[in-house]
Design a protein around this motif. Structure first.
Motif, PDB file in Angstrom:
ATOM      1  N   ASP A 138       0.716  -1.160   0.089  1.00 17.17           N
ATOM      2  CA  ASP A 138      -0.065   0.066  -0.062  1.00 17.17           C
ATOM      3  C   ASP A 138       0.768   1.372  -0.004  1.00 17.17           C
ATOM      4  O   ASP A 138       0.593   2.459  -0.841  1.00 17.17           O
ATOM      5  CB  ASP A 138      -0.807  -0.058   1.176  1.00 17.17           C
ATOM      6  CG  ASP A 138      -2.042  -0.863   1.173  1.00 17.17           C
ATOM      7  OD1 ASP A 138      -2.224  -1.636  -0.035  1.00 17.17           O
ATOM      8  OD2 ASP A 138      -2.647  -1.088   1.896  1.00 17.17           O
ATOM      9  N   SER A 194      -5.087   9.405   3.646  1.00 17.72           N
ATOM     10  CA  SER A 194      -5.385   8.265   2.769  1.00 17.72           C
ATOM     11  C   SER A 194      -5.526   6.923   3.267  1.00 17.72           C
ATOM     12  O   SER A 194      -6.210   5.952   2.738  1.00 17.72           O
ATOM     13  CB  SER A 194      -4.187   8.051   1.635  1.00 17.72           C
ATOM     14  OG  SER A 194      -2.975   7.672   2.324  1.00 17.72           O
ATOM     15  N   TYR A 226      -8.862   9.756  -3.784  1.00 17.16           N
ATOM     16  CA  TYR A 226      -8.504  10.573  -2.865  1.00 17.16           C
ATOM     17  C   TYR A 226      -7.155  11.303  -3.229  1.00 17.16           C
ATOM     18  O   TYR A 226      -7.066  12.625  -3.468  1.00 17.16           O
ATOM     19  CB  TYR A 226      -8.110  10.055  -1.376  1.00 17.16           C
ATOM     20  CG  TYR A 226      -7.601  11.026  -0.380  1.00 17.16           C
ATOM     21  CD1 TYR A 226      -8.104  11.816   0.158  1.00 17.16           C
ATOM     22  CD2 TYR A 226      -5.905  10.685  -0.218  1.00 17.16           C
ATOM     23  CE1 TYR A 226      -7.239  12.850   1.059  1.00 17.16           C
ATOM     24  CE2 TYR A 226      -5.328  11.466   0.691  1.00 17.16           C
ATOM     25  CZ  TYR A 226      -5.975  12.699   1.388  1.00 17.16           C
ATOM     26  OH  TYR A 226      -5.226  13.393   2.032  1.00 17.16           O
ATOM     27  N   TYR A 253       0.660   3.718  -2.728  1.00 22.38           N
ATOM     28  CA  TYR A 253      -0.469   4.790  -2.883  1.00 22.38           C
ATOM     29  C   TYR A 253       0.028   5.794  -1.835  1.00 22.38           C
ATOM     30  O   TYR A 253      -0.428   6.856  -1.612  1.00 22.38           O
ATOM     31  CB  TYR A 253      -1.639   4.270  -2.011  1.00 22.38           C
ATOM     32  CG  TYR A 253      -2.357   3.027  -2.918  1.00 22.38           C
ATOM     33  CD1 TYR A 253      -3.064   3.578  -4.014  1.00 22.38           C
ATOM     34  CD2 TYR A 253      -2.296   1.958  -2.461  1.00 22.38           C
ATOM     35  CE1 TYR A 253      -3.767   2.883  -4.766  1.00 22.38           C
ATOM     36  CE2 TYR A 253      -3.124   0.922  -3.570  1.00 22.38           C
ATOM     37  CZ  TYR A 253      -3.844   1.529  -4.547  1.00 22.38           C
ATOM     38  OH  TYR A 253      -4.325   0.567  -5.449  1.00 22.38           O
ATOM     39  N   LYS A 287      -8.561   4.892  -2.392  1.00 23.04           N
ATOM     40  CA  LYS A 287      -7.361   5.647  -2.456  1.00 23.04           C
ATOM     41  C   LYS A 287      -6.859   6.638  -3.615  1.00 23.04           C
ATOM     42  O   LYS A 287      -6.593   7.751  -3.412  1.00 23.04           O
ATOM     43  CB  LYS A 287      -6.291   4.954  -1.860  1.00 23.04           C
ATOM     44  CG  LYS A 287      -6.407   4.231  -0.514  1.00 23.04           C
ATOM     45  CD  LYS A 287      -4.989   3.507  -0.212  1.00 23.04           C
ATOM     46  CE  LYS A 287      -5.407   2.505   1.033  1.00 23.04           C
ATOM     47  NZ  LYS A 287      -5.684   3.339   2.262  1.00 23.04           N
TER      48      LYS A 287
END
Length: 421
Positions: free
Chosen positions: A189, A199, A208, A193, A205
């Motif tokens: 992640d 987040s 966002y 991301y 995600k």
């Protein structure tokens, strides 16, 4: 500015700020320090202020001894430098005490540094945040006169990211199958991301991150600098994202953007780059072996958060890995004249002169195309021209120690390096 509006804002903040759930950042406040926190939008600068306020409340400081204002509050639109003193007058009317000042996103007030200088001179304790690197320019630093400690704020580092996601880790837990798997799952992640604090709360995600990028791109860059050719700027950012790992010249970017149908001159591209750096969207790393002109005009560019970079990429594992290493090096050593790459007859991804560390970044060194030999050979050759106390290859998963030609090269997975870093 209407005093009643300021009273309402101050009273509302008194109620709201103690409610925020704060994940403590890896930062220690000096008891008598005044601070200017600067970084990319949504990096967590406001939450550092909340963290400090909640610390002080826990230590027995009363709320009426603190004054928190976020200058992006729509009720404060149109507030000017002359209005800042009204905050002190209103607080004095409400509570009769000299407050500690917590001033969030103050770059929206032109001339704020003059007020900040006066507050420090009158022995106020002051904490300031902003989303523009020019807040730490030489001109502003001169006005502040050494009365503030400047702090660069980045999105979460990996250890903070794990804590925010309720992952407890230790040297012992990383030896267990379950503990290591949990950390590796969250690292995926983090790699794709990024580390924006909010987040972690979102399932979608990518949506966002798109909203954060749009706010930076439109609000902090295009609108603030009256950019008319936003199409050209979008093409430029995409090209920078696709060029992670490679030096990029102004001329090359100008030609690529123009060939995409957005005719621009080199001066315009230089301005766009400066705007993006000021907004903390990108940072540059220069060639330590380059001459002055080459250093300034042919650097590598990295995005401040992997999540935003990944918005532009389709199969970007190698770029995301190098970007992640770059940003964490810049986080630790600083954005200016501290982290370099080397490119003169041999290419090495990063060199830290203060600690004489040379680093190669390679997603998989065990491919059959000679990757291992190439990465090791570059590090060994660098020793002939620069002092190298430590040689490293940061990988996605591989770990080993290489001893060759009287040198020791540490090969380490990026997630483990981040936890140790």
């Amino acid at each position: 500015m209407d005093k009643n509006t300021l009273k309402t804002v101050i009273a509302d903040n008194k109620i709201e700020v103690p409610k925020y759930k704060v994940i403590p950042r890896d930062f220690i406040f000096e008891e008598f320090g005044n601070y200017v926190f600067v970084g990319i939008r949504r990096a967590g600068k406001s939450f550092l202020l909340y963290q400090r306020m909640q610390q002080l409340l826990a230590q027995g400081v009363q709320w009426d001894e603190m004054l928190y204002v976020n200058f992006e509050d729509e009720r404060l639109v149109g507030m000017s430098l002359e209005d800042l003193n009204l905050l002190l007058e209103v607080h004095l009317e409400m509570y009769g005490k000299k407050p500690m000042l917590f001033l969030d996103e103050i770059q929206n007030i032109a001339g704020w540094e003059k007020f900040a200088r006066r507050m420090a001179d009158t022995k106020h304790r002051v904490y300031i945040t902003g989303s523009n690197a020019k807040m730490l320019s030489q001109d502003i630093q001169s006005i502040l006169g050494g009365r503030y400690i400047p702090v660069d704020v980045y999105p979460y580092n990996f250890k903070e990211f794990l804590t925010a996601n309720d992952i407890v880790f230790s040297e012992e837990s990383l030896h267990s199958t379950t503990g290591k798997a949990e950390v590796l799952r969250k690292f995926n992640d983090y790699l794709y991301y990024g580390g924006f604090p909010e987040s972690a709360e979102f399932t979608a995600k990518r949506d966002y991150l798109t909203s954060v990028y749009q706010k930076i791109y439109l609000g902090d860059i295009a609108i603030r600098h009256s950019v008319d050719n936003t199409y050209a700027m979008r093409i430029m950012f995409r090209k920078l994202a696709e060029s992670i790992k490679q030096p990029v010249s102004f001329s090359r970017v100008t030609n690529i953007v123009s060939s995409a149908g957005a005719k621009v001159g080199k001066t315009t591209i230089i301005n766009y780059m400066d705007y993006a750096k000021d907004a903390w969207l990108i940072s540059l790393v220069q060639n330590i072996a380059g001459k002055l002109v080459d250093k300034e005009t042919n650097p590598k560019y990295y995005f401040t958060d992997n999540g935003i970079l990944n918005l532009f990429l389709l199969d970007g594992n190698t770029s995301l890995l190098e970007n992640l290493v770059a940003i964490n090096l810049l986080r630790k050593y600083g954005r200016h004249d501290a982290v370099f790459f080397y490119n003169k007859g041999v290419e090495v991804d990063f060199y830290i002169p203060d600690e004489a560390i040379a680093i190669q970044v390679c997603y998989d060194i065990d491919t059959a195309n000679g990757t291992f030999d190439r990465e090791v050979d570059a590090l060994l050759k660098l020793r002939n021209v620069l002092e190298c106390k430590k040689l490293m290859i940061i990988t996605r998963d591989t770990e080993r120690t290489v001893e060759m030609n009287n040198a020791i090269i540490e090969v380490i997975p990026v997630w483990k390096w981040l936890l140790r870093f």
